[in-house]
Design an enzyme around this catalytic site. Structure first.
Site, PDB file in Angstrom:
ATOM      1  N   ASP A   8     -31.658   1.804  40.630  1.00 48.81           N
ATOM      2  CA  ASP A   8     -31.799   2.417  39.768  1.00 48.81           C
ATOM      3  C   ASP A   8     -30.596   3.177  39.975  1.00 48.81           C
ATOM      4  OD1 ASP A   8     -32.464   5.230  38.557  1.00 48.81           O
ATOM      5  OD2 ASP A   8     -32.916   5.980  39.859  1.00 48.81           O
ATOM      6  N   ASP A 103     -31.720   1.699  33.309  1.00 49.15           N
ATOM      7  CA  ASP A 103     -31.106   2.411  34.098  1.00 49.15           C
ATOM      8  C   ASP A 103     -31.640   1.794  35.414  1.00 49.15           C
ATOM      9  OD1 ASP A 103     -32.577   4.141  34.067  1.00 49.15           O
ATOM     10  OD2 ASP A 103     -30.711   5.596  34.664  1.00 49.15           O
ATOM     11  N   GLU A 104     -33.135   1.093  35.261  1.00 48.77           N
ATOM     12  CA  GLU A 104     -34.263   1.530  36.601  1.00 48.77           C
ATOM     13  C   GLU A 104     -35.040   0.298  36.277  1.00 48.77           C
ATOM     14  OE1 GLU A 104     -37.036   4.346  37.518  1.00 48.77           O
ATOM     15  OE2 GLU A 104     -36.254   4.948  36.146  1.00 48.77           O
TER      16      GLU A 104
END
Length: 350
Positions: A8, A103-104
């Site tokens: 993350d 983003d994860e």
């Protein structure tokens, strides 16, 4: 035993902006829509968070909490390119990568020969590569399954690594508040607490059969999670289930006719989006999304063949749920067929 890593990125959009413009590093920074146009904060840096600014907060409220806030609209093309580079780093370690957003992501490294097969060492190397090659930081969690890996990544944010080894699962999960489990929102947590159930240990004492009897499908999920079980695979190819469009209104509205006028204007955009990949006859259902002035939201969805006029009926039902609360956002959505699924147009499961 599986080895799952959850990565993350730390305040991703804001971090990219601070990387590219060092002058922003020490100031409260947020990415989001204009306060004058009822925008919402997408993300913010940790300086802004100290003022109480949070994601999904109205930009106008963020300005009140933090008058010196630097608010910028963001550069989505740049964020997508950084995300592409991020994924390239993941693929050095495994092909089993499930992106959750830009983003994860989850990585299944069970069969990876990298780092002697150590998921912990792989997570360390990935974080180091992200920092060295992209100039950004990431938090990572390592665990035997997806839901524990995600919880682990939250333990050392920002810029940290937390590992839950197989022999540590029971003790880690036992003390977890039920509200920390994925899928347990505030209302469900309140319902559980009204029964004296605050932690996974409390739910264990109640017993799996009683959980399922009282909570049905939710109880089935709880019966596994309170013991640290999660068999969900990392899905390298995620199938898109819906396509939607939405718009934030210039001012809150209450009138059904005004809401319908907005939705009618969204229908052509929705149809243009789904027509790229699916015909109308392939759609499995349709729905509307309402977000209220208090930022609570509801979705009314019905399975069956696509009928644009049905959106009006769904709007009426949604406004009944609103119970007089003003509407700030309206959206439309259609359901896409699963692989091999046939749409039976004559069968309306509404």
């Amino acid at each position: 035993m599986r080895k799952i890593i959850h990565i993350d990125m730390d305040c991703f959009y804001a971090a990219v902006e601070m990387r590219d413009n060092p002058a922003l590093r020490e100031v409260p920074l947020a990415i989001g829509g204009s306060a004058d146009r009822r925008g919402v904060i997408s993300t913010c840096n940790y300086v802004a968070r100290r003022f109480g600014v949070r994601s999904a907060m109205p930009s106008a409220l963020a300005r009140k909490l933090c008058p010196p806030l630097v608010l910028i609209p963001g550069r989505m093309a740049v964020y997508k390119e950084v995300s592409r580079l991020l994924r390239a780093i993941f693929l050095r370690y495994t092909e089993q990568v499930e992106p959750l957003s830009l983003d994860e992501a989850y990585l299944d490294v069970t069969m990876s020969p990298c780092c002697g097969g150590s998921a912990t060492l792989m997570a360390r190397e990935i974080r180091a590569a992200i920092n060295t090659e992209l100039g950004l930081t990431a938090s990572a969690g390592v665990a035997p399954n997806k839901f524990l890996a995600k919880l682990a990544s939250e333990q050392r944010k920002p810029d940290g690594l937390f590992v839950i080894r197989p022999q540590e699962v029971d003790e880690f999960v036992r003390q977890l508040p039920l509200g920390k489990l994925p899928g347990i929102g505030r209302k469900t947590a309140d319902r559980l607490e009204s029964l004296g159930l605050y932690s996974c240990e409390d739910a264990r004492q109640l017993g799996n059969e009683e959980l399922i009897a009282r909570f049905g499908k939710l109880g089935e999920m709880l019966a596994g999670r309170i013991w640290g079980h999660d068999e969900q695979p990392v899905q390298a190819q995620r199938v898109r289930k819906t396509i939607g469009v939405e718009t934030t209104l210039a001012s809150d509205v209450l009138d059904e006719a005004a809401c319908w006028q907005v939705l009618r204007q969204l229908i052509p955009e929705l149809e243009q989006r789904f027509s790229v990949s699916h015909g109308k006859e392939q759609l499995m259902g349709q729905g509307i999304k309402l977000k209220f002035a208090d930022f609570q939201q509801t979705t009314v969805y019905r399975r069956g063949g696509y009928q644009p006029e049905r959106f009006h009926d769904l709007l009426h039902e949604g406004l009944l749920r609103a119970q007089g609360k003003p509407i700030r956002l309206l959206g439309l959505v259609v359901g896409l067929p699963a692989a091999g699924e046939v749409n039976q147009l004559a069968l309306d499961l509404a």
